[in-house]
Design an enzyme around this catalytic site. Structure first.
Site, PDB file in Angstrom:
ATOM      1  N   GLU A 166      13.495 -11.377   0.825  1.00 53.40           N
ATOM      2  CA  GLU A 166      14.574 -10.401   0.629  1.00 53.40           C
ATOM      3  C   GLU A 166      15.851 -10.849   1.341  1.00 53.40           C
ATOM      4  O   GLU A 166      15.942 -10.796   2.570  1.00 53.40           O
ATOM      5  CB  GLU A 166      14.139  -9.023   1.149  1.00 53.40           C
ATOM      6  CG  GLU A 166      12.921  -8.440   0.447  1.00 53.40           C
ATOM      7  CD  GLU A 166      13.185  -8.112  -1.012  1.00 53.40           C
ATOM      8  OE1 GLU A 166      14.346  -7.808  -1.372  1.00 53.40           O
ATOM      9  OE2 GLU A 166      12.221  -8.157  -1.800  1.00 53.40           O
ATOM     10  N   GLU A 210      15.612  -0.628   4.597  1.00 51.98           N
ATOM     11  CA  GLU A 210      15.573  -1.778   3.691  1.00 51.98           C
ATOM     12  C   GLU A 210      14.130  -2.141   3.341  1.00 51.98           C
ATOM     13  O   GLU A 210      13.829  -2.478   2.193  1.00 51.98           O
ATOM     14  CB  GLU A 210      16.287  -2.981   4.314  1.00 51.98           C
ATOM     15  CG  GLU A 210      16.337  -4.202   3.414  1.00 51.98           C
ATOM     16  CD  GLU A 210      17.135  -3.956   2.136  1.00 51.98           C
ATOM     17  OE1 GLU A 210      16.589  -4.232   1.044  1.00 51.98           O
ATOM     18  OE2 GLU A 210      18.289  -3.502   2.231  1.00 51.98           O
ATOM     19  N   GLU A 234      10.846  -1.304  -4.734  1.00 51.95           N
ATOM     20  CA  GLU A 234      11.138  -2.315  -5.747  1.00 51.95           C
ATOM     21  C   GLU A 234       9.897  -3.128  -6.096  1.00 51.95           C
ATOM     22  O   GLU A 234       9.636  -3.401  -7.264  1.00 51.95           O
ATOM     23  CB  GLU A 234      12.263  -3.229  -5.269  1.00 51.95           C
ATOM     24  CG  GLU A 234      13.607  -2.544  -5.223  1.00 51.95           C
ATOM     25  CD  GLU A 234      14.726  -3.447  -4.733  1.00 51.95           C
ATOM     26  OE1 GLU A 234      14.445  -4.603  -4.319  1.00 51.95           O
ATOM     27  OE2 GLU A 234      15.873  -2.995  -4.770  1.00 51.95           O
TER      28      GLU A 234
END
Length: 134
Positions: A39, A80, A87
């Site tokens: 990420e 996050e 996701e």
């Protein structure tokens, strides 16, 4: 009719005590490693934490204010991670475009944006008075 859920049916709930804590810590570490490797947003926010933490520690402010500055950055990382998990779960289900998938991902992104806004406001509220001290 399906019988009610019993925790004994879950093969992942067998560990207790220190064994459970050890496995949880290993899983947490793996999550941080995956986030760092995969990420880019996590890496960017981690860079902010690494760069700003020494500044927060060096400022002539109370320990509470130092904790608030550093904590606001840690909060961004935590959110996050939650966004990345949403996701990943959506992508696990399907890579096809779907309005609900887009909405879920947008909600996660909005949560990160709000966490960043909170961090900016926290840093501004604590640091601006230091610059303009009479």
């Amino acid at each position: 009719m399906t019988p009610p859920y019993n925790i004994n049916q879950n093969p992942h709930k067998g560990n207790r005590g220190l064994t459970r804590a050890w496995h949880a810590a290993k899983n947490s570490w793996h999550g941080l490693v995956y986030a760092y490797q995969e990420e880019s947003a996590f890496r960017q926010e981690l860079t902010l934490l690494v760069l700003l933490t020494p500044i927060a520690l060096a400022l002539s402010i109370s320990y509470l204010e130092k904790a608030l500055l550093i904590g606001s950055l840690l909060m961004v990382l935590a959110i996050e991670l939650l966004n990345s998990s949403v996701e990943a779960a959506i992508d696990r289900i399907s890579f096809e475009h779907h309005d609900l998938s887009k909405r879920a991902k947008d909600f996660g992104s909005a949560a990160v944006m709000l966490a960043l806004l909170i961090a900016v406001l926290m840093w501004a509220a604590i640091c601006i008075p230091l610059v303009f001290k009479p």
